[in-house]
Scaffold this active site. Structure first.
Site, PDB file in Angstrom:
ATOM      1  N   GLY A   1       0.831  -1.193   0.000  1.00 20.94           N
ATOM      2  CA  GLY A   1       0.000   0.000   0.000  1.00 20.94           C
ATOM      3  C   GLY A   1       0.863   1.240   0.000  1.00 20.94           C
ATOM      4  O   GLY A   1       2.083   1.187  -0.230  1.00 20.94           O
ATOM      5  N   GLY A   2       0.234   2.372   0.280  1.00 21.27           N
ATOM      6  CA  GLY A   2       0.982   3.623   0.255  1.00 21.27           C
ATOM      7  C   GLY A   2       2.020   3.719   1.351  1.00 21.27           C
ATOM      8  O   GLY A   2       3.040   4.380   1.186  1.00 21.27           O
ATOM      9  N   MET A   3       1.750   3.046   2.486  1.00 23.21           N
ATOM     10  CA  MET A   3       2.643   3.204   3.633  1.00 23.21           C
ATOM     11  C   MET A   3       3.200   1.890   4.160  1.00 23.21           C
ATOM     12  O   MET A   3       4.121   1.904   4.961  1.00 23.21           O
ATOM     13  CB  MET A   3       1.895   3.917   4.773  1.00 23.21           C
ATOM     14  CG  MET A   3       1.404   5.313   4.407  1.00 23.21           C
ATOM     15  SD  MET A   3       0.497   6.066   5.762  1.00 23.21           S
ATOM     16  CE  MET A   3      -0.001   7.622   4.986  1.00 23.21           C
TER      17      MET A   3
ATOM     18  N   VAL B   1       3.017  -5.959   2.750  1.00 24.36           N
ATOM     19  CA  VAL B   1       2.550  -7.204   3.348  1.00 24.36           C
ATOM     20  C   VAL B   1       3.339  -8.354   2.719  1.00 24.36           C
ATOM     21  O   VAL B   1       3.482  -8.425   1.496  1.00 24.36           O
ATOM     22  CB  VAL B   1       1.036  -7.413   3.106  1.00 24.36           C
ATOM     23  CG1 VAL B   1       0.573  -8.716   3.771  1.00 24.36           C
ATOM     24  CG2 VAL B   1       0.243  -6.241   3.655  1.00 24.36           C
TER      25      VAL B   1
ATOM     26  N   LYS C   1       2.596  -7.600   8.152  1.00 24.94           N
ATOM     27  CA  LYS C   1       2.460  -6.243   7.633  1.00 24.94           C
ATOM     28  C   LYS C   1       3.394  -5.323   8.401  1.00 24.94           C
ATOM     29  O   LYS C   1       3.377  -5.285   9.636  1.00 24.94           O
ATOM     30  CB  LYS C   1       1.011  -5.767   7.776  1.00 24.94           C
ATOM     31  CG  LYS C   1       0.715  -4.431   7.115  1.00 24.94           C
ATOM     32  CD  LYS C   1      -0.791  -4.164   7.106  1.00 24.94           C
ATOM     33  CE  LYS C   1      -1.131  -2.912   6.328  1.00 24.94           C
ATOM     34  NZ  LYS C   1      -2.605  -2.702   6.246  1.00 24.94           N
TER      35      LYS C   1
ATOM     36  N   ASP D   1     -13.221   1.441   4.458  1.00 23.63           N
ATOM     37  CA  ASP D   1     -12.617   1.154   3.149  1.00 23.63           C
ATOM     38  C   ASP D   1     -13.106  -0.198   2.631  1.00 23.63           C
ATOM     39  O   ASP D   1     -12.327  -1.046   2.212  1.00 23.63           O
ATOM     40  CB  ASP D   1     -11.091   1.168   3.255  1.00 23.63           C
ATOM     41  CG  ASP D   1     -10.418   1.289   1.877  1.00 23.63           C
ATOM     42  OD1 ASP D   1     -11.094   1.732   0.926  1.00 23.63           O
ATOM     43  OD2 ASP D   1      -9.236   0.932   1.758  1.00 23.63           O
TER      44      ASP D   1
END
Length: 698
Positions: free
Chosen positions: A14-16, A19, A35, A128
């Site tokens: 993801g953006g930050m 995983v 993660k 989300d």
């Protein structure tokens, strides 16, 4: 390696955070998902967000939410957590890949709702919800993932102090599934997840998202969502290009027309309520959302639809699915027939008078039909729920008492009620109506008329359903002779008469006459009804019966397969006609000693019947008997015995079908050396029938 976990490969980013698929290297030896914050993205804010997600998952223990196993900090000081590794597909890809129909998608969606409701009960809003955050495993188990931007409504639970976990990442979202208040940075509540779930349901039902918001700012997208009424799923299906619609419908194991019919009404209303721009107009909770869907599936009125007397009556009738199909087809056929007659009769002045009279007849028929069905309205029946059979049982006296001097209307109503009874499997109740319809048609239209021919055809089919094949052959032959003389077999109703005639001949054992008749009937069905019509499927079945009798089993199998394809394209599954095709196909394979194929098709037929009738319906018995015969031939005697007993239990004592099955069971028991037990089975039956039947009965 991170602590006791060896990283095997990266599975997501993801953006930050990243995983990994990892394996715990100590004595537990478990594969997990790990993660951790991406290197270079370290900050107080991102670390707090990851810790918040870890804290959220620690409080969630549900079979359909990915479990948290462990957590810690890397040697570099980065927080990480370890959770259940899910091998699955995003929800939309899984549904399409498995070609789930609408009912199966709704069942899966209900599980997703249950997982979200569980999180809400623990004061966690996901924020989300989208297909990629809901993975479905191969056994159809959903797993809710990624609470990275979730909001905890209880601040103490979130951080152990008084600080709420929203901070500057509050606006992290997926625009296509986000609610208007998320776009605008407004107050986030459980209602925001309700909106996202509405978008998800729209996607699962139609294969597309309700809005195209690409390339716009969050403010522009939010304004458009606020100003725009939610689009109906059925409208999206209706707007699709024909080729695309057919390709999409195949993913739902249906046709474009039936796909749209399933969405119109309650499902449109349920999705619209979940996706209301104003949060206060949505469902108050995911539980309410789930309850409304369950009521729709069970055929009850839903909160999202207008509560009118007509709507409640429609839902009551809808719960009797077989009845509604039969009634709707009969009324539609009646309305179509009268409309076509009226249009044709407008060509001359005399025809105009007849058309005017026909319109009056049609109007009175429909008003009277509505009145008959209205007997089931709880307001009329004083709260008692009537079956359609109970309603129709009152129709005969109403027709005769209130329509004196109107034989045309009475003939049409008796014909409609009779056909509905036959569709219900109650030919005994339908035959008197159809006999009266035939008498009135002869009185009004004359002995030699198309109307009389159609009435003869209906009565012939009902007699066949009663098992009176001699009468079935005679009546359908009379109808055919009229159709041939009056229209040259160009009337569509002649196809039904021809199919009844051929089937009756086969049932009587007159396969020599049936051979030529079945060829002509099949050619006529393809010409008048079309290659993909249900009447053509029936003609294929009849022709296959003749081929089977002559020993051409491969030819019969090909025709049964063609009929099965037509019925699967034209009918919603499960359906008894689809089960019939599967059962006949199985019998043809059994005749060729192709046991595996026969067993497979019998099992598919049985599953269709169980889903349609329920597990304790007598119509399952012939299929179970056929399966038991195959099991016996294969030497699977224990399985065959269990199958015979299952079929026997579908009947009550004294039914002749149970007697035949007990004889088969006794034969099996004797074969495997359990002769005393076989004798007890037969003596019990003999004792019963000696009590019930007169002496010297064969």
């Amino acid at each position: 390696q991170i602590d006791s976990y060896r990283l095997l490969r990266q599975v997501g980013q993801g953006g930050m955070s990243t995983v990994y698929l990892a394996r715990r290297e100590d004595e537990f030896k478990r594969q997990v998902a790990l993660k951790v914050i991406r290197r270079g993205m370290e900050s107080e804010e991102t670390e707090r967000r990851l810790r918040a997600e870890r804290g959220i998952l620690a409080h969630l223990d549900h079979p359909w939410i990915a479990r948290l196993y462990d957590g810690g900090t890397t040697d570099d000081g980065l927080p990480y957590f370890v959770m259940e590794y899910i091998e699955g597909q995003p929800a939309d890809e899984y549904c399409d890949g498995q070609q789930l129909n609408v009912a199966e998608r709704l069942a899966l969606f209900q599980k997703i709702l249950a997982a979200v409701q569980y999180a809400h009960q623990r004061l966690v809003v996901h924020r989300d919800l989208k297909p990629s955050n809901i993975l479905i495993s191969s056994d159809a188990t959903p797993k809710l993932l990624d609470f990275g931007i979730a909001k905890i409504l209880n601040a103490d639970l979130a951080s152990g102090g008084g600080e709420e976990v929203t901070a500057t990442w509050m606006r992290a979202l997926t625009p296509s599934y986000a609610s208007p208040e998320q776009m605008l940075g407004g107050t986030i509540t459980t209602s925001s997840d309700v909106y996202s779930l509405g978008v998800l349901l729209f996607n699962l039902l139609t294969g597309s998202r309700p809005y195209r918001l690409d390339g716009r700012s969050p403010q522009e997208m939010a304004r458009e969502l606020v100003d725009m009424e939610p689009v109906a799923p059925s409208a999206r299906v209706e707007q699709a290009v024909t080729r695309e619609a057919r390709a999409r419908a195949r993913l739902y194991r249906t046709t474009p027309e039936h796909h749209r019919e399933q969405l119109v009404g309650d499902l449109d209303a349920i999705v619209a309520k979940a996706m209301q721009p104003a949060a206060q107009r949505r469902y108050g909770s995911v539980e309410q959302f789930s309850r409304d869907l369950a009521r729709h599936v069970d055929g009850f009125p839903v909160e999202a639809s207008p509560d009118t007397a007509r709507y409640r009556l429609g839902k009551f009738l809808g719960r009797h699915r077989k009845v509604v199909v039969g009634s709707a087809l009969a009324v539609l056929a009646l309305a179509t027939l009268t409309g076509l007659l009226a249009a044709a009769n407008l060509r001359t002045s005399r025809a105009r008078e007849r058309a005017e009279r026909q319109r009056d007849v049609t109007a009175q028929v429909l008003v009277f039909t509505e009145r008959i069905l209205g007997l089931a309205d709880p307001a009329v029946s004083r709260g008692e729920e009537w079956t359609i059979r109970q309603v129709l049982s009152h129709s005969h006296d109403l027709i005769e008492e209130e329509l004196v001097g109107q034989p045309e209307i009475r003939s049409q109503l008796h014909g409609t009620v009779g056909r509905v009874f036959v569709n219900l499997g109650d030919a005994e109740s339908g035959v008197p109506h159809l006999e009266e319809a035939l008498r009135l048609r002869r009185e009004v239209h004359g002995v030699e008329s198309l109307e009389t021919a159609r009435a003869l055809s209906d009565l012939g089919a009902a007699r066949v359903d009663q098992g009176d094949f001699v009468q079935g052959t005679e009546l359908s032959l009379q109808a055919l002779e009229l159709f041939r003389g009056l229209s040259g077999l160009r009337d569509p109703a002649s196809v039904t008469a021809f199919n009844t005639y051929v089937y009756s001949l086969c049932a009587e054992g007159d396969f020599k006459t049936a051979d030529a008749a079945s060829r002509e009937a099949l050619a006529l069905a393809r010409q008048l009804a079309g290659a993909d019509d249900l009447a053509t499927a029936s003609a294929l079945h009849n022709r296959a019966l003749v081929l089977n009798r002559s020993g051409d089993h491969p030819g019969a199998a090909a025709l049964y397969q063609e009929a099965l394809s037509i019925r699967r394209s034209a009918l919603p599954e499960p359906h008894p006609l689809i089960a019939s095709s599967l059962r006949n196909l199985a019998a043809t394979h059994a005749s060729q000693q192709q046991t595996d194929q026969a067993q497979r098709y019998y099992s598919l037929a049985l599953e269709q019947q169980r889903q349609f009738f329920g597990g304790d319906h007598p119509d399952l018995a012939p299929t179970l008997n056929n399966i038991a015969v195959l099991q016996r031939k294969a030497g699977n005697f224990a399985k065959a015995e269990a199958t015979y007993r299952q079929a026997i239990n579908l009947f009550t004592e004294g039914e002749i079908q149970q007697l035949r099955l007990r004889i088969e069971l006794a034969s099996l028991l004797n074969l495997v050396g359990r002769t005393p037990e076989a004798e007890r089975v037969l003596r019990g039956e003999l004792s019963y029938w000696r009590r019930e039947l007169p002496p010297r009965t064969a």
